[in-house]
Design a protein around this motif. Structure first.
Motif, PDB file in Angstrom:
ATOM      1  N   SER A 148      11.778   7.102   5.291  1.00 17.21           N
ATOM      2  CA  SER A 148      10.775   6.251   5.914  1.00 17.21           C
ATOM      3  C   SER A 148       9.518   6.149   5.052  1.00 17.21           C
ATOM      4  O   SER A 148       8.941   5.070   4.884  1.00 17.21           O
ATOM      5  N   GLU A 149       9.101   7.308   4.480  1.00 14.50           N
ATOM      6  CA  GLU A 149       7.925   7.304   3.603  1.00 14.50           C
ATOM      7  C   GLU A 149       8.174   6.452   2.364  1.00 14.50           C
ATOM      8  O   GLU A 149       7.291   5.706   1.919  1.00 14.50           O
ATOM      9  N   LEU A 150       9.384   6.595   1.801  1.00 15.31           N
ATOM     10  CA  LEU A 150       9.712   5.809   0.610  1.00 15.31           C
ATOM     11  C   LEU A 150       9.729   4.318   0.922  1.00 15.31           C
ATOM     12  O   LEU A 150       9.266   3.497   0.118  1.00 15.31           O
ATOM     13  N   GLU A 151      10.282   3.980   2.102  1.00 14.53           N
ATOM     14  CA  GLU A 151      10.298   2.565   2.499  1.00 14.53           C
ATOM     15  C   GLU A 151       8.874   2.039   2.655  1.00 14.53           C
ATOM     16  O   GLU A 151       8.560   0.920   2.237  1.00 14.53           O
ATOM     17  N   ALA A 152       8.004   2.907   3.276  1.00 14.18           N
ATOM     18  CA  ALA A 152       6.599   2.505   3.426  1.00 14.18           C
ATOM     19  C   ALA A 152       5.928   2.382   2.063  1.00 14.18           C
ATOM     20  O   ALA A 152       5.141   1.459   1.816  1.00 14.18           O
ATOM     21  N   SER A 153       6.247   3.341   1.164  1.00 13.90           N
ATOM     22  CA  SER A 153       5.664   3.287  -0.181  1.00 13.90           C
ATOM     23  C   SER A 153       6.142   2.054  -0.938  1.00 13.90           C
ATOM     24  O   SER A 153       5.363   1.401  -1.643  1.00 13.90           O
ATOM     25  N   GLU A 154       7.438   1.751  -0.779  1.00 15.41           N
ATOM     26  CA  GLU A 154       7.964   0.567  -1.439  1.00 15.41           C
ATOM     27  C   GLU A 154       7.296  -0.695  -0.903  1.00 15.41           C
ATOM     28  O   GLU A 154       6.984  -1.619  -1.667  1.00 15.41           O
ATOM     29  N   GLU A 155       7.064  -0.716   0.423  1.00 12.52           N
ATOM     30  CA  GLU A 155       6.396  -1.874   1.013  1.00 12.52           C
ATOM     31  C   GLU A 155       4.966  -1.992   0.496  1.00 12.52           C
ATOM     32  O   GLU A 155       4.494  -3.077   0.146  1.00 12.52           O
ATOM     33  N   ALA A 156       4.275  -0.816   0.437  1.00 11.67           N
ATOM     34  CA  ALA A 156       2.903  -0.816  -0.097  1.00 11.67           C
ATOM     35  C   ALA A 156       2.896  -1.236  -1.558  1.00 11.67           C
ATOM     36  O   ALA A 156       2.005  -1.965  -2.015  1.00 11.67           O
ATOM     37  N   LEU A 157       3.904  -0.768  -2.299  1.00  7.02           N
ATOM     38  CA  LEU A 157       4.006  -1.131  -3.713  1.00  7.02           C
ATOM     39  C   LEU A 157       4.259  -2.620  -3.879  1.00  7.02           C
ATOM     40  O   LEU A 157       3.687  -3.263  -4.769  1.00  7.02           O
ATOM     41  N   ARG A 158       5.096  -3.169  -2.981  1.00 10.05           N
ATOM     42  CA  ARG A 158       5.346  -4.613  -3.036  1.00 10.05           C
ATOM     43  C   ARG A 158       4.059  -5.385  -2.776  1.00 10.05           C
ATOM     44  O   ARG A 158       3.750  -6.367  -3.464  1.00 10.05           O
ATOM     45  N   HIS A 159       3.303  -4.904  -1.746  1.00  8.07           N
ATOM     46  CA  HIS A 159       2.026  -5.562  -1.456  1.00  8.07           C
ATOM     47  C   HIS A 159       1.067  -5.425  -2.639  1.00  8.07           C
ATOM     48  O   HIS A 159       0.359  -6.372  -2.984  1.00  8.07           O
ATOM     49  N   ALA A 160       1.045  -4.204  -3.242  1.00  9.89           N
ATOM     50  CA  ALA A 160       0.156  -3.974  -4.383  1.00  9.89           C
ATOM     51  C   ALA A 160       0.551  -4.863  -5.560  1.00  9.89           C
ATOM     52  O   ALA A 160      -0.315  -5.417  -6.244  1.00  9.89           O
ATOM     53  N   ASN A 161       1.867  -4.982  -5.778  1.00  9.48           N
ATOM     54  CA  ASN A 161       2.337  -5.836  -6.872  1.00  9.48           C
ATOM     55  C   ASN A 161       1.969  -7.292  -6.625  1.00  9.48           C
ATOM     56  O   ASN A 161       1.570  -8.016  -7.538  1.00  9.48           O
ATOM     57  N   THR A 162       2.104  -7.701  -5.347  1.00 14.45           N
ATOM     58  CA  THR A 162       1.723  -9.069  -5.002  1.00 14.45           C
ATOM     59  C   THR A 162       0.237  -9.294  -5.247  1.00 14.45           C
ATOM     60  O   THR A 162      -0.172 -10.312  -5.810  1.00 14.45           O
ATOM     61  N   ALA A 163      -0.576  -8.296  -4.791  1.00 13.99           N
ATOM     62  CA  ALA A 163      -2.028  -8.396  -5.000  1.00 13.99           C
ATOM     63  C   ALA A 163      -2.367  -8.373  -6.482  1.00 13.99           C
ATOM     64  O   ALA A 163      -3.264  -9.095  -6.940  1.00 13.99           O
ATOM     65  N   LEU A 164      -1.631  -7.538  -7.244  1.00 15.48           N
ATOM     66  CA  LEU A 164      -1.878  -7.455  -8.682  1.00 15.48           C
ATOM     67  C   LEU A 164      -1.536  -8.765  -9.378  1.00 15.48           C
ATOM     68  O   LEU A 164      -2.277  -9.229 -10.254  1.00 15.48           O
ATOM     69  N   ARG A 165      -0.408  -9.351  -8.969  1.00 13.44           N
ATOM     70  CA  ARG A 165      -0.048 -10.645  -9.559  1.00 13.44           C
ATOM     71  C   ARG A 165      -1.084 -11.709  -9.218  1.00 13.44           C
ATOM     72  O   ARG A 165      -1.452 -12.532 -10.061  1.00 13.44           O
ATOM     73  N   ALA A 166      -1.572 -11.649  -7.950  1.00 14.74           N
ATOM     74  CA  ALA A 166      -2.598 -12.610  -7.544  1.00 14.74           C
ATOM     75  C   ALA A 166      -3.879 -12.385  -8.334  1.00 14.74           C
ATOM     76  O   ALA A 166      -4.534 -13.338  -8.773  1.00 14.74           O
ATOM     77  N   ALA A 167      -4.238 -11.086  -8.526  1.00 13.17           N
ATOM     78  CA  ALA A 167      -5.448 -10.770  -9.297  1.00 13.17           C
ATOM     79  C   ALA A 167      -5.288 -11.205 -10.749  1.00 13.17           C
ATOM     80  O   ALA A 167      -6.231 -11.701 -11.373  1.00 13.17           O
ATOM     81  N   ASP A 168      -4.079 -11.010 -11.286  1.00 13.39           N
ATOM     82  CA  ASP A 168      -3.830 -11.397 -12.669  1.00 13.39           C
ATOM     83  C   ASP A 168      -3.929 -12.912 -12.820  1.00 13.39           C
ATOM     84  O   ASP A 168      -4.503 -13.420 -13.789  1.00 13.39           O
ATOM     85  N   LEU A 169      -3.359 -13.620 -11.827  1.00 14.91           N
ATOM     86  CA  LEU A 169      -3.455 -15.081 -11.855  1.00 14.91           C
ATOM     87  C   LEU A 169      -4.909 -15.509 -11.728  1.00 14.91           C
ATOM     88  O   LEU A 169      -5.370 -16.423 -12.420  1.00 14.91           O
ATOM     89  N   GLN A 170      -5.642 -14.817 -10.822  1.00 17.73           N
ATOM     90  CA  GLN A 170      -7.062 -15.139 -10.630  1.00 17.73           C
ATOM     91  C   GLN A 170      -7.854 -14.886 -11.911  1.00 17.73           C
ATOM     92  O   GLN A 170      -8.742 -15.653 -12.282  1.00 17.73           O
ATOM     93  N   LYS A 171      -7.496 -13.784 -12.609  1.00 24.57           N
ATOM     94  CA  LYS A 171      -8.157 -13.479 -13.879  1.00 24.57           C
ATOM     95  C   LYS A 171      -7.896 -14.578 -14.907  1.00 24.57           C
ATOM     96  O   LYS A 171      -8.818 -15.037 -15.587  1.00 24.57           O
ATOM     97  N   ASP A 172      -6.618 -15.006 -15.000  1.00 25.21           N
ATOM     98  CA  ASP A 172      -6.279 -16.071 -15.953  1.00 25.21           C
ATOM     99  C   ASP A 172      -7.028 -17.352 -15.616  1.00 25.21           C
ATOM    100  O   ASP A 172      -7.542 -18.049 -16.504  1.00 25.21           O
ATOM    101  N   GLN A 173      -7.078 -17.660 -14.296  1.00 27.17           N
ATOM    102  CA  GLN A 173      -7.792 -18.860 -13.881  1.00 27.17           C
ATOM    103  C   GLN A 173      -9.282 -18.737 -14.197  1.00 27.17           C
ATOM    104  O   GLN A 173      -9.926 -19.704 -14.622  1.00 27.17           O
TER     105      GLN A 173
END
Length: 536
Positions: A148-173
């Protein structure tokens, strides 16, 4: 303390059961008696049995038959059965017993030590098996929890990756937009310089239009760079507010000066309503920066030839300033994001430029540094926007009630001729500044280094000294200290000129004795204000 385990004793004769109980009477055992097969099966269902001591010869259902019944049930299949018999058994009978589920035999009369030893082995095996099962259950539970913790961590990691990609796109923009915003003013600056160089004898009106266009673009670049530097300073906690009593009217005047190029270009008007004579305790430069950013934002997102309103109000000792436009408005889902750094809310300005997305974020952070707030409301796209700046406990009293409050010091066309000393080692900067001051009718003398500057001030006794801080020999801070030490001299107004504009730099020049701190490139209107305020 050792775990108590349960043993089932099965014999049709009570005296045999009594004997078994006497032999196995130990603290670690709980003994249950059964005198027939039915009773034995009942106790098996009701208790967690560790081992069975079973007599072979019983009326009705024999020990062999009962053993087969027990081993036929999955739940009881692992329980060890120890057979008791008063007869010598043939090999066929022994094999039949083992086939029925027995694990061992004892013949009567029973030797107590042997019985206790065999039961002890079964008890120890039972305890270890039970402990292993409990450990397995614990491990399974921990595996579930960890999963359950790993699933939660994976979900948090997915959200973090999404936020990171958005931040990276925002940086490029942001980088792409920054390059665009910097290139835009550079193009007319370069073209204007080429035009002036190629046509030195151009008509005055043509040259004036070129210079005015270049000046507007330079103001835009300075504003852009200043905002970027302020964002960096705030993020590092390096902004220090210089609070002082100031009239709201002065704050609005300076904000209008900053926004005027944008307003005039788009033929927009600003109407100010409310008690502008209110005196507040704040950093006038930073509050003017907040209002200027709001006016710039309103201008950018409003059509040409429209009116922007600035409303002033108070609530007890709180100052409330609203900037209201009739522009493109903000979609409800974007209102919460417009103050995010580098935010883009999905539409370009009416003028076609979306900007860097730092003006509103910077304005809110400056408001929060004052202990206030900056909020926005809009009825939606096309319905305009209202930005509200609230400054808690900032109001002092009406400016008209304070001593020394008279006519405005800003008299662009009425100031008297001043004696000025410019101390500047950069040849181009010195030449253009002297020409600008002389064009306004002032008497100007120039020194190229700090020592020369101190001597010139001592001999000419000017009313105003414009001194570069980064001078060769002795720097501008030391120049100011030496000028202040000239006892026989009527002290001039000292103005520091520098490329450094952090609060620590301003504090350093103020402590040295400078009256004003201007950051290069110096905005002409700021220098005009200082000139107008100097009396002769």
């Amino acid at each position: 303390m050792e775990d108590v385990i349960t043993l089932l004793l099965v014999d049709d004769e009570a005296r045999n059961l009594d004997a078994l109980e006497a032999i196995l009477d130990e603290p670690g055992y709980r003994l249950i008696r059964a005198d027939n097969a039915d009773r034995a099966l009942h106790e098996l269902l009701a208790n967690d049995i560790a081992a069975i001591v079973l007599d072979i010869k019983m009326p009705g259902v024999s020990g062999f038959e009962l053993a087969r019944l027990i081993k036929g049930m999955k739940r009881f299949r692992q329980i060890p059965i120890l057979f008791l018999t008063a007869y010598l058994l043939e090999d066929e009978d022994v094999l039949a017993g083992y086939g029925a589920g027995a694990v061992d035999y004892l013949t009567k009369p029973i030797k107590p030590a042997i019985l206790r030893h065999k039961i002890g082995v079964f008890a120890d095996l039972f305890r270890k098996t039970r402990a292993l099962a409990q450990l397995n259950d614990t491990l399974e539970e921990r595996v579930k929890e960890r999963t359950s913790e790993l699933e939660a961590s994976e979900e948090a990691l997915r959200h973090a990756n999404t936020a990171l990609r958005a931040a990276d796109l925002q940086k490029d923009q942001f980088i792409a937009t920054l390059a665009h915003e910097l290139r835009n003013p550079l193009a007319p600056l370069r073209t204007g310089l080429d035009l002036l160089v190629q046509s030195p004898d151009a008509h005055i009106s043509s040259a004036s239009r070129t210079i005015n266009a270049m000046n507007r673009q330079l103001d835009h670049m300075v504003r852009l760079i200043d905002d970027l530097l302020d964002v960096s300073r705030i993020s590092r906690g390096l902004i220090e507010l210089l609070r002082e009593p100031v009239a709201v009217s002065n704050i609005i005047d300076h904000a209008l000066d900053a926004a005027r190029p944008f307003l005039e270009k788009r033929k927009q008007r600003v109407a100010v309503a409310g008690p502008v004579a209110i005196q507040v305790h704040a950093d006038p430069t930073r509050v003017a920066q907040i209002v200027g950013n709001l006016l710039h934002n309103a201008s950018k997102f409003s059509p040409p030839d429209t009116e922007i309103r600035v409303e002033i109000a108070t609530d007890a000792n709180d100052l409330i300033m609203r900037v209201i436009d009739a522009g493109v408005g903000i979609a409800p889902e974007d209102v919460s994001r417009i103050f995010d750094m580098f935010a883009s809310v999905g539409h370009s300005s009416v003028s076609g430029s979306s900007g860097l997305g730092i003006g509103l974020a910077l304005a809110r952070r400056l408001a929060e540094l004052h202990g206030g707030s900056l909020t926005a409301v809009s009825e939606g796209k096309g319905a305009g926007s209202t930005f509200t700046l609230t400054m808690k406990s900032a109001v002092l009293q009406a400016a008209s009630e304070l001593p020394g409050d008279g006519d405005s010091a800003r008299t662009p066309n009425g100031h008297r001729k001043l004696a000025i000393v410019v101390i500047e080692d950069n040849e181009d900067a010195a030449e253009t500044l002297v020409m600008w001051l002389e064009a306004m009718g002032h008497q100007v003398q120039l020194a190229r280094d700090g020592l020369e500057g101190v001597d010139l001030v001592r001999t000419s006794q000017p009313q105003l000294v414009l001194c570069d801080v980064g001078l060769p020999g002795i720097d501008g801070v030391e120049v100011c200290r030496r000028v202040k030490a000239l006892v026989a001299l009527t002290q001039p107004v000292m103005v520091a000129l520098t490329g450094w504009g952090m609060d620590a730099d301003r504090r350093r020049t103020r402590e040295a004795g400078f009256d004003h701190h201007l950051v290069k490139p110096v905005a002409p209107e700021k220098l005009r204000d200082i000139l107008a305020a100097v009396t002769t």
